[in-house]
Design an enzyme around this catalytic site. Structure first.
Site, mmCIF file in Angstrom:
data_model
loop_
_atom_site.group_PDB
_atom_site.id
_atom_site.type_symbol
_atom_site.label_atom_id
_atom_site.label_comp_id
_atom_site.label_asym_id
_atom_site.label_seq_id
_atom_site.Cartn_x
_atom_site.Cartn_y
_atom_site.Cartn_z
ATOM 1 C CG HIS A 1 -2.255 -3.300 -2.230
ATOM 2 N ND1 HIS A 1 -1.516 -2.521 -1.385
ATOM 3 C CD2 HIS A 1 -3.549 -3.027 -1.978
ATOM 4 C CE1 HIS A 1 -2.340 -1.803 -0.648
ATOM 5 N NE2 HIS A 1 -3.570 -2.084 -1.002
ATOM 6 C CB CYS B 1 10.988 -11.876 7.135
ATOM 7 S SG CYS B 1 12.109 -11.146 5.932
#
Ligand code: PEP
Ligand code: MG
Length: 572
Positions: free
Chosen positions: A188, A497
């Protein structure tokens, strides 16, 4: 002289002083009471004074912050001003003989539990109460407040890792670089640093050896931190600062290699807000719409109507453009109560992503219905793909569901080695593939992407991962119409991606391996476009061959940095 090396996650070159993240406040012992003869009322009076000091600090910080960080700080300041916590704590000092620290701790628990029992919005405030409680205890002890240091001059923040609440208050005008000893490149913290454009290094073991106030040079393109700051370092950091004043720009139209070869440059998004930002950054379209981000806080499945509206809102930002929509990728780091089992022993290898459709078929078919409905009412061209595909039967099943609804093209994410190795057979069934290098790396290296201790394994530069990217592109060539052609018209398209696509050096390698679209956080578009423009397709193929043949990921990085001097010149 000391130098530490970690994993580079967001480039930059800065000189600054180290300030370390204060550790969490320790709970005062449960049996802590006032000493005999202590003046209980004077001790009790220290509590509102400490709360007022905390409130003043938070208000000052809120005035300087912006966006979500400002809102969080304002809410916490308000909580510190609320007399109920102080009054409850004062009562515990006066009637129970507790020390002010222990009293504040217990009162915080009481207030937080009361809020939790009310549920809904009030329950969410319980976290703020516990944060305020910790700050008041630190103030009473004369310790540094927990969290990001509250100093006015810019600094380099060091930490073990950042909690989501810390990242929300990270102010890039004060924190000029971030170095953590834990956390992986897909964590994160790393993803947020890239979004903010904040120079960052993770998994830098030993970083806590530097004491607060030490001046260091951080090169977060290379992943190094040193306290021997040289003239050359000053020159490099000045060049980086100049690049920030006159940043690279991206005008859209895709990446164009030096020989005119085109590569689509797309954006990764999680909803309509991101789509607006991606459109403003001139992305050619969307290469990954993480639809599960719309529903992470939901207990129940959203209705088809609600989903249709959410997709329409997103699609309208890219009229006539490609928007690759990934069906819900729930599980592991993104649990969804209505879809995944929280008790699996090994969630990254469990019933997640496409696999949830085996038992809960209607969640997938409802979502496809909603995407098809949104496609009819907007001008976007949704390309639909399923995450975590492992077998060709799964691909066939998913494509069948899409075709029944007129959703074309239909594709798969290549995130498992099994899909990469026999990509030719998958791509015979489907129309395109998008390689999710974050998961492909974790499954290839058998290394949990969330673990900082495995960060060195979790690099998409690992030659084994690059070999699977090549296998996918080769498979697409066999499955496509023209085995010689490069480009979407004749080949089955293969995109990337995962975070790898936004790394300019790796982007060159991926294109050299045969990838024809790259999807990334919009912030990375200018640097990727710039670096791609410096090579021909033949040069990219040559660099890709070198990276593929490297013994280690470090050797692969070194070979590409040597072959692409532009990376060093731009401090990338
Ligand atoms: C990936 O795995 O590379 C990917 C793009 O998906 P996510 O990061 O959402 O798992
Ligand atoms: Mg993934």
């Amino acid at each position: 002289m000391a130098q530490y090396t970690g994993v580079a996650v967001s480039p930059g070159r800065v000189i600054g002083t180290i300030r370390s993240m204060a550790p969490p406040v320790k709970e005062p012992a449960a049996d802590q009471v006032l000493p005999d003869g202590a003046d209980a009322s004077a001790e009790a009076e220290r509590i509102p004074a400490a709360a007022a000091a905390v409130q003043a600090t938070l208000t000052r910080l809120a005035e300087r912050a912006s966006g979500d960080g400002k809102k969080i700080l304002e809410a916490t300041a308000q909580m510190a001003a609320d007399p109920s916590l102080s009054q409850t704590a004062q009562g515990l000092v006066l009637s129970g003989g507790k020390t002010p620290e222990r009293a504040v701790w217990e009162a915080g628990d009481q207030v937080a539990s009361m809020l939790e029992s009310l549920g809904g919005y009030m329950a969410e405030r319980a976290t703020d109460v516990r944060d305020v409680r910790a700050r008041i205890v630190a103030e009473l002890r004369g310790e540094q407040a927990p969290g990001i240091p509250e100093v006015d001059e810019p600094f380099i923040l060091t930490a073990i890792d950042l909690a989501p609440a810390d990242t929300a208050t990270l102010d890039p005008t004060r924190v000029i670089a971030l170095v953590t000893s834990d956390g992986g490149p897909q964590s994160h913290t790393a993803i947020l640093a890239r979004q903010l454009g904040l120079p960052a290094i993770v998994a830098a073991k030993g970083i806590h050896e530097f004491s607060d106030g030490t001046e260091v040079f951080v090169d977060s393109g290379l992943g190094t931190i040193t306290d021997e700051v040289t003239e050359e370092h000053h020159r490099l950091s000045e060049a980086w600062a100049e690049l920030q004043r006159n940043p690279l720009t991206y005008e859209g139209g895709g990446g164009v290699l030096a020989d005119g070869t085109r590569v689509q440059l797309l954006a990764n998004i999680g909803g309509a807000k991101d789509a607006a930002k991606a459109a403003a950054a001139n992305a050619d379209g969307v290469g990954l719409f993480r639809t599960e981000f719309l529903f992470l806080d939901r207990e129940d499945e959203p209705s088809v109507e609600e989903q249709t509206t959410a997709y329409e809102e997103t699609f309208t930002h890219f009229p006539g453009k490609k928007v690759v929509v990934r069906t819900i990728d729930a599980g592991a780091d993104k649990p969804l109560p209505f879809l995944t089992d929280a008790d699996e022993p090994n969630p990254a290898l469990g019933v997640r992503a496409y696999r949830t459709s085996w038992e809960k078929r209607s969640v997938l078919t409802n979502q496809l219905d909603a995407i098809a409905a949104a496609a009819r009412t907007t001008d976007a061209k949704p390309w639909v793909m399923a995450p975590m595909i492992a077998t060709v039967d799964e691909t066939e099943d998913f494509v069948g569901l899409c075709r029944e609804r007129g959703l074309e093209p239909a594709g798969i994410m290549v995130e498992t080695p099994s899909a990469a190795i026999i990509a030719d057979r998958h791509l015979t069934e489907c129309d395109f593939a998008s390689i999710g290098t974050n998961d492909l790396t974790q499954y290839t290296m058998a290394a949990d992407r969330q673990l900082g201790s495995l960060a060195h394994l979790n690099s998409p530069w690992q030659p084994a991962v690059l070999a699977l990217v090549k296998a996918t592109c080769d498979g697409a060539r066999t499955a496509g119409d023209d085995p010689e052609a490069f480009g979407e018209s004749a080949n089955k398209p293969v995109g990337v991606c995962g975070e790898a696509a936004g790394d300019p050096g790796l982007a060159v390698v991926l294109v050299g391996l045969g990838v024809n679209s790259l999807s990334m956080t919009p912030r990375s578009l200018p640097a990727v476009a710039k670096v791609l423009s410096t090579v021909t397709l033949e040069q990219a193929k040559d660099l890709a061959a070198q990276a593929l043949a490297a013994r280690t990921s470090e050797d692969a990085v070194s070979a590409i940095r040597a072959g692409l001097p532009i990376l060093g010149e731009l401090g990338l």
